[in-house]
Motif scaffolding. Structure first.
Motif, short mmCIF file in Angstrom:
data_model
loop_
_atom_site.label_atom_id
_atom_site.label_comp_id
_atom_site.label_asym_id
_atom_site.label_seq_id
_atom_site.Cartn_x
_atom_site.Cartn_y
_atom_site.Cartn_z
N ALA A 131 0.86 -1.22 0.00
CA ALA A 131 -0.10 -0.09 0.10
C ALA A 131 0.75 1.43 0.21
O ALA A 131 0.37 2.40 -0.41
CB ALA A 131 -0.97 0.07 1.20
N GLY A 132 2.04 1.28 0.40
CA GLY A 132 3.08 2.44 0.43
C GLY A 132 3.83 2.53 -0.99
O GLY A 132 4.78 3.59 -0.88
N SER B 104 -0.67 -0.82 13.26
CA SER B 104 -0.78 -1.42 11.96
C SER B 104 -1.38 -0.50 11.15
O SER B 104 -1.31 -0.81 9.84
CB SER B 104 -1.32 -2.73 12.28
OG SER B 104 -2.73 -2.43 12.29
N VAL B 105 -2.18 0.69 11.39
CA VAL B 105 -2.54 1.50 10.30
C VAL B 105 -1.92 2.89 9.88
O VAL B 105 -2.51 3.66 9.28
CB VAL B 105 -4.25 1.44 10.59
CG1 VAL B 105 -4.80 0.27 10.08
CG2 VAL B 105 -4.37 2.18 11.93
N VAL B 106 -0.93 2.90 10.84
CA VAL B 106 -0.17 4.18 10.57
C VAL B 106 0.63 3.92 9.15
O VAL B 106 1.29 3.20 8.99
CB VAL B 106 1.04 4.27 11.74
CG1 VAL B 106 2.04 5.53 11.27
CG2 VAL B 106 0.43 4.56 13.01
N GLY B 107 0.32 5.21 8.19
CA GLY B 107 1.04 5.10 6.96
C GLY B 107 1.04 4.11 6.20
O GLY B 107 0.06 3.49 5.69
N SER B 108 2.22 3.38 6.19
CA SER B 108 2.52 2.24 5.01
C SER B 108 3.43 1.35 5.67
O SER B 108 4.09 1.82 6.62
CB SER B 108 2.88 2.67 3.70
OG SER B 108 4.15 3.33 3.86
N THR B 109 3.74 0.34 4.87
CA THR B 109 4.79 -0.76 5.41
C THR B 109 5.98 0.04 5.79
O THR B 109 6.76 -0.24 6.81
CB THR B 109 5.00 -1.91 4.43
OG1 THR B 109 3.87 -2.40 4.19
CG2 THR B 109 6.12 -2.80 4.91
#
Lengths: 159, 299
Positions: A131-132, B104-109
């Motif tokens: 997703a990033g 786990s839902v901050v930003g991205s991996t």
């Protein structure tokens, strides 16, 4: 004030002189000539600059070069083995997951780290993990297919 | 060397420290110093604020500031613990899972592999994803300074949008979560425009522990007030009630909406946020009342 540091990139040691504010993304590209890592947004939102740092994918535009000293770094240039493309790269080509190619290095590095941690991910796990990384060309479907296919191919290879 | 998209030339020095003492010393002895951990908020702030010269003290190598450990009072999470490690931690069980959910839902991996819980709290965005879960868990924060150590409630740490009660010579060292009953449930719902990379428009964290003598609810909201808040009026209504039913949940949800002070901004209108506080609070309360601990469906 410039300082010489050691960066370990793709299993090679690179001594390099950096300013305190130099970002890893720029040092890789401009000082080490490793231009496979791309500059997109510069704010950690698009993922084009993704490299694997200490085993984890990170947006190198938000990492100071000095902070990455002595930590193993892998860039897209490090994916090939003995002149052969990594299974992910082969899969991206096979599935038509590359159009302009600008997001591709970032996509590959994030995808590789997903498969390194989780060799058999579900589609949802791939989508969440990726997703990033943004793509303006492909619509993502073929990228997801390529990653899932790679996990099947790599599973077969280890049997 | 060619310029980056944003110029970090204001960073005149960078130093890695190995101990809290060294970090405090550097903050004290040098002019214009800032502590840096993940840097995912700080680096952007420095470039957009066109800061004057600044010296960065990297604290990610300080062992005392990292890691998650069980103590005799509960869980101690070092300030430099990365979001990704919190999201994956199997020490966050039962109602504490909602903190893992928030992380786990901050930003991205990629962001989660850099960003730290200390940074999330010190940046003090009203929509910080670890804030509401921590408030609902009655978390405290441990702060080091040259004068010693102080421990305060997280609720007292946030004082305004982007503002904390941290003094210039202080470092947030850890987040402390008291033990919770094994049967307690916690849930964090993040309502955002997209499934990743977005700030929450509304964040709701609900906690419920059923006991023989009754029940305890805690409710925290983020992105709908100048700071993350506890919806204490809604909590009082729930905790004073003899029986929990749908009617009570609806009333509590409406009260929580009234307690929130949302604003119109680029992400959503105040009116929409208030309505979603009501909807999501009701949803969260139903889940924790029924003993659920994880958000099972993304909105």
């Amino acid at each position: 004030m410039e300082k010489e540091i050691r960066l370990r990139v793709n299993d090679k040691e690179y001594p390099v002189r950096v300013e305190p504010g130099d970002l890893l993304m720029d040092v890789l590209r401009e000082k080490l000539g490793l231009t496979g890592t791309k500059k997109g947004c510069g704010t950690g939102d698009c993922g084009a600059c993704t490299v694997i740092l200490d085993g984890r994918p990170v947006t190198s535009c938000l990492v100071l070069a000095q902070a990455a000293e002595d930590k193993p770094i892998q860039t897209v240039e490090g994916l090939e083995r003995n002149g052969e493309l990594h299974p992910l790269q082969q899969s991206f080509i096979k599935h038509g997951a590359v159009q302009c190619g600008y997001c591709t290095p970032g996509m590959l590095m994030t995808a590789k780290s997903i498969l390194d941690q989780n060799p058999n991910p579900t589609e949802m796990e791939v989508r969440t993990g990726m997703a990033g990384n943004l793509c303006r060309c492909t619509g993502y479907v073929k990228i997801i297919d390529a990653i899932l296919d790679t996990s099947r191919v790599m599973a077969k290879e280890t049997l | 060397m060619a310029e980056s998209y944003y110029c970090m030339g204001m960073i005149t020095a960078y130093r890695k420290v190995n101990s809290i003492t060294d970090a405090l010393l550097a903050l004290d002895q040098l002019e214009n110093t800032r502590v840096i951990a993940g840097g995912t908020d700080l680096l952007l702030k420095l470039s957009s604020d066109l800061s004057p010269s600044i010296i960065l003290i990297d604290i990610t190598g300080v062992k005392q500031l990292g890691g998650i450990e069980v103590t005799d009072k509960g869980l101690r999470i070092g300030a430099t613990t990365r979001m990704g490690d919190i999201a994956r931690s199997n020490l966050l069980t039962g109602s504490l899972k909602m903190l893992a959910q928030g992380a786990s839902v901050v930003g991205s991996t990629q962001i989660r592999n850099l960003a730290t819980i200390g940074g999330n709290l010190c940046n003090a965005s009203p929509s910080a994803d670890t804030a509401a879960p921590l408030l609902a868990l009655d978390a405290k924060v441990e702060i080091h300074s040259p004068k010693g150590i102080r421990i305060i409630n997280l609720g007292d740490f946030f004082i305004g949008p982007g503002q904390t009660s941290l003094a210039r010579d202080e470092i947030l060292s850890a987040v402390l979560i008291p033990f919770q009953p094994n049967n307690a449930s916690g849930i964090y719902i993040k309502h955002a425009a997209r499934g990743a990379m977005c700030l929450a428009m509304v964040g709701v964290a609900a906690y419920c522990a059923h006991k023989d003598s009754g029940h305890v609810f805690r409710l925290a909201l983020s992105a709908v007030a100048p700071t993350p808040i506890r919806a204490s009026k809604a909590e009082r209504l729930l905790n004073q009630a003899a029986k929990v039913d749908e009617q009570l949940i609806q009333k509590a949800a409406e009260l929580a909406a009234k307690e929130s002070e949302p604003i119109n901004d680029v992400r959503a209108s105040a009116k929409y946020r208030r309505e979603m506080v009501s909807q999501l609070t009701a949803r969260a309360l139903r889940e924790v009342d029924a003993g659920q601990s994880v958000v099972t469906k993304r909105i």
